[in-house]
Write a protein that holds these residues in place. Structure first.
Motif, short mmCIF file in Angstrom:
data_model
loop_
_atom_site.label_atom_id
_atom_site.label_comp_id
_atom_site.label_asym_id
_atom_site.label_seq_id
_atom_site.Cartn_x
_atom_site.Cartn_y
_atom_site.Cartn_z
N ALA A 140 2.41 16.14 -31.85
CA ALA A 140 1.41 16.08 -30.71
C ALA A 140 0.59 15.15 -30.79
N ALA A 141 0.30 14.31 -29.69
CA ALA A 141 -0.60 13.12 -29.89
C ALA A 141 -1.68 13.30 -28.78
N THR A 142 -2.85 13.17 -28.97
CA THR A 142 -3.79 13.11 -27.84
C THR A 142 -3.90 11.91 -27.22
N ALA A 143 -3.98 11.79 -25.93
CA ALA A 143 -4.09 10.61 -25.08
C ALA A 143 -5.12 10.89 -23.76
N SER A 144 -5.71 9.98 -23.75
CA SER A 144 -6.78 10.22 -22.58
C SER A 144 -6.47 9.80 -21.05
N THR A 145 -6.60 10.44 -20.12
CA THR A 145 -6.38 10.39 -18.84
C THR A 145 -7.47 9.34 -18.18
N THR A 146 -8.74 9.41 -18.69
CA THR A 146 -9.86 8.46 -18.30
C THR A 146 -9.78 6.98 -18.90
N TYR A 147 -9.35 6.92 -19.86
CA TYR A 147 -9.37 5.28 -20.44
C TYR A 147 -7.77 4.83 -20.52
N ASP A 148 -6.95 5.28 -19.66
CA ASP A 148 -5.54 4.71 -20.01
C ASP A 148 -4.86 4.71 -18.74
N GLU A 149 -3.80 4.27 -18.52
CA GLU A 149 -2.89 4.06 -17.56
C GLU A 149 -1.72 4.87 -17.55
N PRO A 150 -1.39 5.76 -16.44
CA PRO A 150 -0.23 6.76 -16.42
C PRO A 150 0.92 5.85 -16.99
N TYR A 151 1.41 4.84 -16.28
CA TYR A 151 2.83 4.12 -16.73
C TYR A 151 2.84 4.22 -18.18
N HIS A 152 1.57 3.41 -18.90
CA HIS A 152 1.64 3.31 -20.22
C HIS A 152 1.87 4.67 -21.04
N ILE A 153 1.11 5.86 -20.45
CA ILE A 153 1.24 7.11 -21.50
C ILE A 153 2.39 7.74 -21.14
N ALA A 154 3.18 7.75 -19.87
CA ALA A 154 4.50 8.35 -19.79
C ALA A 154 5.44 7.41 -20.54
N ALA A 175 8.15 15.41 -28.90
CA ALA A 175 6.83 15.17 -28.94
C ALA A 175 5.95 15.97 -27.77
N ALA A 176 4.74 16.32 -28.00
CA ALA A 176 3.80 16.73 -27.22
C ALA A 176 2.57 15.94 -26.72
N TRP A 177 2.18 15.97 -25.63
CA TRP A 177 1.07 15.23 -24.91
C TRP A 177 -0.27 16.33 -24.91
N ASN A 178 -1.28 16.01 -25.65
CA ASN A 178 -2.51 16.67 -25.61
C ASN A 178 -3.25 15.80 -24.65
N ILE A 179 -3.32 16.45 -23.34
CA ILE A 179 -4.10 15.68 -22.43
C ILE A 179 -5.60 15.83 -22.45
N VAL A 180 -6.37 14.80 -22.59
CA VAL A 180 -7.90 14.78 -22.65
C VAL A 180 -8.44 13.86 -21.62
N THR A 181 -9.72 14.34 -21.25
CA THR A 181 -10.50 13.33 -20.59
C THR A 181 -11.45 12.52 -20.78
N THR A 182 -11.57 12.66 -22.36
CA THR A 182 -12.59 12.02 -23.34
C THR A 182 -13.92 12.22 -22.96
N GLY A 183 -14.49 13.09 -23.87
CA GLY A 183 -15.90 13.49 -23.38
C GLY A 183 -16.95 12.82 -24.36
N ASN A 184 -16.42 11.95 -25.01
CA ASN A 184 -17.39 11.08 -25.85
C ASN A 184 -17.90 9.95 -24.95
N PRO A 185 -19.23 9.80 -24.70
CA PRO A 185 -20.18 8.82 -23.76
C PRO A 185 -19.50 7.48 -24.51
N GLU A 186 -19.56 7.50 -25.82
CA GLU A 186 -19.51 6.03 -26.60
C GLU A 186 -18.06 5.34 -26.18
N SER A 187 -17.14 6.02 -25.84
CA SER A 187 -15.95 5.51 -25.53
C SER A 187 -15.77 4.84 -24.37
N ALA A 188 -16.65 5.17 -23.26
CA ALA A 188 -16.80 4.35 -21.93
C ALA A 188 -17.29 2.93 -22.25
#
Lengths: 442, 442
Positions: A98-112, A126-139
């Motif tokens: 299971a891998a975490t991947a962000s819907t806020t800072y990545d592209e759906p074509y890459h993630i898919a 495989a499993a996709w852990n959907i996160v929206t990335t809560g850490n403001p440093e990431s922005a």
């Protein structure tokens, strides 16, 4: 007699321990998060114990913390999830990845594409852990000055999920003929161009990879906010969550399963797996002593800051080796959190120092005891509909992991609440989840 | 006697053959691009033959071609580069792993992190092939209606390179102490916050992974346009290119090396590796016959379209089994390309059909002959400063790859122009490139 309900167990492995003192525990590997040979041995032990999955959380930044705490953190350097899990897929055969991947800072074509590729490489694990990335440093690592607003992140996440699953359905399962004689490699009638044009995303497709082995990789979700729970109810097949106790867990369980049923989903097609630190000893006392020894490895300055946050009041002036003062004022900061500190102080008879070290180390749900007492507790959670299993957090490694796989898992297996052998070969099969049909091809 | 100049050999492996008929050749694996066990065996054979690297080109879309050609293409489904190369890193020890990644449709933080992770997982064998993504279909998978303009893509690429290499330098090589006794995990004085604010990109950093084993993964570049050559001269350490013949290659070689020297770089710190199809036979005639047999597996309809493009005139009305008409008009379309068709037709005495199948299959540089004649040709290119080695394109697999590793490589080794053993363990060492210093920490 009705069939015994089964536990599902996944291992929280990034970082390999969430406890900030873990890397200093006697006998632990200080470089465990960033040493492929250690990670190989961990996942192979977890697979031998028939765990459902190996779970990689993720951050898209070095976390923002005071330098005195940061310099003590064992999580600053680690492998990126897809590269690591792909490497580990080659040295395992059954365990989910299971891998975490962000819907806020990545592209759906890459993630898919990456999840489809990992699913093919691992033969359906495989499993996709959907996160929206809560850490403001990431922005700030992705061109923005400010973090994207919470509601906007969840709106994009919901649409992102539709696009990714739509891209996974670009080809029918039987599209690829590879007929050397006629020269036809695939049937173009079995390729779908998504041509998504939504409010947040515009993606044409098709994806340049065959449909995943599992149809779709398993969807995992972790948010506990209102929009997070709704997203989980609508889309998640496994939920990673952090309830503080049995009552909170039962309420969360009922809420999320209810949301799933409300949108027409089957109640069993969503597994709720709270995170739990597991510390095993020969006696409950010995297990508690191990945990106190681990807590002692947290630095006091950062620990007292964590306790202050939990209490909603500055604890730096309290006498470290005395009990908590009796007159701590109530503040607006966090009533629930303050009360749980007071409960804990009383229950385990802890000093200010011990409490601080607990909050600076790992203050979430914990099962601390013998293999039998921990198995008892886990069984209660399963029976009481507070959990379908657990995301196990190890206190230190390798010993804490060895204790779980060598001592706790056999007890669970003897009691008939955990598998002795994998019954299937994909992660969906381990979790008892159906393989989704292709929305464009029946 | 001066030391014998050495060839460098990398293998073009995505797709495993660029020849569109390859998957239909007798004995070939029709699913070779998308079968991990085949890909494992290929890379292990290449490593046993001491190849420098395994090279993954990439596309961010299903290529836009008429459906009659598309349905015959063996490249539609394939693994994503990072997931595949990470998996293959575990089953190899020495061979380099080169992945293509786009500066137009991805983020520098992601790219820097994945290559750093692959470099650590492989103990220093990663290379980044910088592309700006020339395929307009890709834009539509990433939210745009139109492709990003060529000059804008190269401007962003140059700045992107600065950001990625800057992120790789986030930590000094000796930043991580992991001192269990004192509890200090790393020295914060050895962490650099990039805080890049440029015209195209804004990225704070630091990267959340230790500095790569190679300092920086090897930088590869493929563009042959004016800005592509300039980017290569300024940044590339290996150049993948497609000159049509020895003269064109010598000119390109001199031009790119000259640009590197002009910006103060060492001439030898940039390896020029033209792509070359290699077909080996017991005699030159037998090798040519193999190639004609391979060409015959290309579908005529798509082949004649390719020939029409090359000639700059519609060839569909020509008599297929006759020589080219003598009165083909000159057009503005492509004078150089038209002339090379005419030269080829005369040199090999080919009919319209054979020419069409050549252009529909693989029309780039090819060495077709015995191990000795091919070794002769390669040695001429090396001596004449047209190449520092080659990016070998296999005609079909496994046989075409086996012919190269079992028959050609031993001849090159006997002649002393190719290594018999790896001398180092990193890709930089194979290519004779220095490990870059950290720009922020000496």
């Amino acid at each position: 007699m009705p069939e015994q309900k089964q536990l599902h167990l996944t291992a929280f492995m990034r970082p390999v321990s969430l406890h900030t003192g873990a890397w200093r525990y006697p006998g632990s590997y200080p470089d465990a998060n960033f040493n492929l040979s250690h990670l190989k041995s961990f996942i192979q032990k977890l697979e031998a114990a028939k765990f459902d999955a190996f779970f990689m959380a993720d951050h898209l930044a070095v976390l923002n913390m005071p330098v005195e705490a940061l310099k003590r953190s064992h999580t600053v350097t680690s492998f990126e999830p897809f590269t690591l899990l792909s490497a580990l897929s080659v040295v395992t055969e059954k365990i989910g990845l299971a891998a975490t991947a962000s819907t806020t800072y990545d592209e759906p074509y890459h993630i898919a594409r990456r999840f489809a590729s990992l699913d093919h490489l691992s033969n359906g694990r495989a499993a996709w852990n959907i996160v929206t990335t809560g850490n403001p440093e990431s922005a700030k690592n992705f061109g923005l000055d400010e973090h994207v607003q919470h509601s906007d992140r969840y709106k994009r996440a919901r649409e992102f999920y539709d696009v990714v699953t739509g891209l996974w359905d670009s080809f029918a399962d039987d599209a690829f003929l590879r007929d050397q004689e006629s020269g036809v490699y695939f049937d173009p009638g079995k390729m779908h161009v998504l041509d998504h044009r939504g409010e947040e995303l515009k993606v044409r497709g098709p994806l340049n990879i065959a449909r995943p082995v599992q149809g779709w990789p398993v969807i995992v979700q972790a948010g506990q906010s209102e929009p997070g729970r709704q997203l989980a109810g609508e889309t998640a097949e496994a939920v990673f969550c952090s309830p503080r106790d049995l009552d909170a867990a039962r309420a969360l369980y009922a809420d999320i399963k209810g949301r799933a049923v409300a949108v027409g989903r089957e109640r069993d097609h969503l597994r709720i797996l709270p995170a739990a630190l597991v510390v095993i000893g020969d006696s409950v006392e010995e297990a508690r002593a191990k945990r106190l020894e681990l807590d002692r490895l947290v630095h006091y300055d950062s620990a007292i800051a964590s306790l202050s946050v939990a209490l909603g009041t500055d604890a730096a002036g309290f006498e470290p080796d005395a009990p908590l003062p009796v007159d701590i004022p109530e503040t607006n900061a966090s009533k629930t959190s303050r009360e749980s500190v007071l409960r804990l102080a009383e229950a385990e008879n802890l000093t200010v120092r011990q409490l601080a070290l607990r909050y600076g180390g790992y203050s979430g749900l914990a099962f601390v005891g013998t293999p039998d007492t921990v198995a008892d507790e886990m069984s209660v959670w399963l029976r009481e509909e507070a959990a379908d299993g657990f995301t196990v957090v190890f206190p230190f490694l390798p010993q804490g992991l060895d204790d779980v796989v060598q001592r706790l898992v056999p007890v669970l297996q003897e009691r008939g609440v955990f598998r002795k052998e994998y019954q299937g070969s994909t992660l969906r099969e381990h979790l008892g989840l159906p393989r989704p049909g292709n929305r464009f091809f029946s």
